[in-house]
Write a protein that holds these residues in place. Structure first.
Motif, mmCIF file in Angstrom:
data_model
loop_
_atom_site.group_PDB
_atom_site.id
_atom_site.type_symbol
_atom_site.label_atom_id
_atom_site.label_comp_id
_atom_site.label_asym_id
_atom_site.label_seq_id
_atom_site.Cartn_x
_atom_site.Cartn_y
_atom_site.Cartn_z
ATOM 1 N N ARG A 111 0.855 -1.177 0.000
ATOM 2 C CA ARG A 111 0.000 0.000 0.000
ATOM 3 C C ARG A 111 0.899 1.236 0.000
ATOM 4 O O ARG A 111 1.996 1.251 0.568
ATOM 5 C CB ARG A 111 -0.884 0.031 1.236
ATOM 6 C CG ARG A 111 -1.887 -1.096 1.357
ATOM 7 C CD ARG A 111 -3.194 -0.728 0.700
ATOM 8 N NE ARG A 111 -4.192 -1.797 0.771
ATOM 9 C CZ ARG A 111 -5.455 -1.662 0.411
ATOM 10 N NH1 ARG A 111 -5.866 -0.490 -0.081
ATOM 11 N NH2 ARG A 111 -6.291 -2.676 0.470
ATOM 12 N N GLY A 115 -2.510 4.825 1.502
ATOM 13 C CA GLY A 115 -3.412 3.673 1.633
ATOM 14 C C GLY A 115 -3.891 3.085 0.315
ATOM 15 O O GLY A 115 -4.715 2.155 0.319
ATOM 16 N N TYR A 116 -3.400 3.554 -0.817
ATOM 17 C CA TYR A 116 -3.812 2.997 -2.110
ATOM 18 C C TYR A 116 -3.107 1.664 -2.376
ATOM 19 O O TYR A 116 -1.955 1.470 -1.956
ATOM 20 C CB TYR A 116 -3.493 3.977 -3.245
ATOM 21 C CG TYR A 116 -4.308 5.241 -3.204
ATOM 22 C CD1 TYR A 116 -5.672 5.203 -3.536
ATOM 23 C CD2 TYR A 116 -3.724 6.464 -2.847
ATOM 24 C CE1 TYR A 116 -6.418 6.367 -3.509
ATOM 25 C CE2 TYR A 116 -4.486 7.629 -2.812
ATOM 26 C CZ TYR A 116 -5.834 7.565 -3.134
ATOM 27 O OH TYR A 116 -6.594 8.703 -3.081
ATOM 28 N N ARG A 117 -3.831 0.773 -3.084
ATOM 29 C CA ARG A 117 -3.258 -0.517 -3.454
ATOM 30 C C ARG A 117 -2.062 -0.291 -4.372
ATOM 31 O O ARG A 117 -2.131 0.513 -5.298
ATOM 32 C CB ARG A 117 -4.289 -1.406 -4.165
ATOM 33 C CG ARG A 117 -5.495 -1.766 -3.323
ATOM 34 C CD ARG A 117 -6.539 -2.470 -4.203
ATOM 35 N NE ARG A 117 -7.716 -2.873 -3.480
ATOM 36 C CZ ARG A 117 -8.722 -2.058 -3.138
ATOM 37 N NH1 ARG A 117 -8.665 -0.766 -3.494
ATOM 38 N NH2 ARG A 117 -9.753 -2.508 -2.461
#
Length: 339
Positions: A31, A35-37
């Motif tokens: 991440r 918090g993004y994949r």
């Protein structure tokens, strides 16, 4: 690499990628600070593996097993997929055939479509009574005012039908169905199955018209003796003298020999033809290799033939070295003298 970039490069939508993740098929390796994949190279390779296996028809559950179970062997699964694909192709082919037949009937409205569907289903019924009623109700539009069953469907049914009464009803329906039947039945003569070839020629023999007659003439040269025999009997009933050699061979071989002899007698309606038939029979009688049973059948075939050749042959045969032949010839001469 973020999910949007992965979707763009792989062709798999972001929504589908999230679905794969929810099923545990793909797990982004990290991440970002926000918090993004974040997908790495091994994650993208796994996505391509998933898509490749999906193209083979595997379910997502099966794909998960294939990728994660070290003991998983693909051979059985691939075999199952082959069987499923064949079954699906057969079902789709059957549907396509049915649609083409309905289209060939030229339905004017949904009532015509529904009637055609019902008749096609009835022709494939397990019940012989249902099949027979379907055949008898498949009259052409000129007779009933309704859309007829396509000729192709009737031919297919006739080539597979084993019940005598149903087969007769199908021949009746084909005789009233107009053009197209003889050509389709002629294809049946090329079947690798002897029973199908026999049904094809029997059905062809029930059709009138020049095309059916022409197809029967072609069948006289068929490699299957049964096909040749049925074609010869049908053509003899139409007065075709070109079948005489085939009919004589049937007498010699003992294949429908009684019917063949009757057909020869019926063809001997003029002196020239009668002499030709008698000469052919006598020729076989004089051959060294003709077995006694065949000589007896040839002698009997001379019984109803008019003309001097048959009379002289029977006279000679009364002194034949084979007692059975001599006795038959003597009896036949008495019958001829009493007429």
């Amino acid at each position: 690499m973020l999910i949007g970039e992965v979707a763009r490069r792989s062709g798999v939508s972001a929504r589908m990628l999230r679905h794969y993740e929810s099923l545990g098929l793909v797990r982004p390796s990290g991440r970002t600070g926000s918090g993004y994949r974040e997908y790495r190279d091994e994650d993208i390779r796994r996505i391509f593996h998933i898509e490749s296996l999906r193209s083979l028809g595997l379910s997502l559950r099966e794909i998960g097993r294939a990728l994660d179970d070290p003991g998983f062997t693909p051979a059985e699964l691939v075999g199952d997929l082959i069987a499923q694909t064949r079954a699906r192709i057969e079902a789709e082919t059957e549907l396509l055939t049915r649609l083409r037949r309905i289209d060939a009937a030229g339905p004017a409205g949904w009532d015509d479509v529904l009637r055609a569907v019902a008749l096609l289903q009835a022709l494939g019924s397990q019940s012989k009574d249902v099949r027979q009623r379907a055949a008898l109700s498949s009259a052409p539009a000129s007779d009933s005012g309704e859309t007829p069953v396509p000729v192709e469907a009737l031919v297919e049914a006739a080539l597979t039908e084993t019940e005598t009464n149903v087969a007769g009803a199908l021949r009746w329906a084909l005789a009233r169905s107009g053009d197209g039947g003889p050509a389709l039945l002629a294809r049946g003569l090329g079947s690798p199955e002897a029973a199908v070839r026999e049904r094809a020629v029997r059905t062809l023999a029930a059709l009138s018209g020049e095309e059916a007659t022409a197809r029967l003439r072609d069948a006289l040269a068929h490699s299957d003796a049964v096909v040749r025999g049925h074609a010869a009997l049908a053509l003899a009933a139409r007065g075709e003298t070109g079948v005489i050699p085939v009919l004589v061979d049937m007498v010699v071989d003992g294949r429908n020999d009684t019917d063949a002899a009757d057909a020869l007698s019926a063809l001997a309606h003029d002196a020239r033809t009668a002499e030709r038939i008698a000469a052919a029979l006598v020729d076989h009688l004089g051959r060294a290799g003709t077995p006694p049973p065949a000589r007896g059948r040839l002698t009997q075939a001379l019984a109803d033939l008019p003309g001097p050749t048959a009379s002289r042959a029977l006279a000679r045969l009364t002194r034949d070295e084979d007692p059975a032949v001599a006795l038959t010839a003597t009896y036949l001469r008495r019958l001829r003298a009493a007429r």
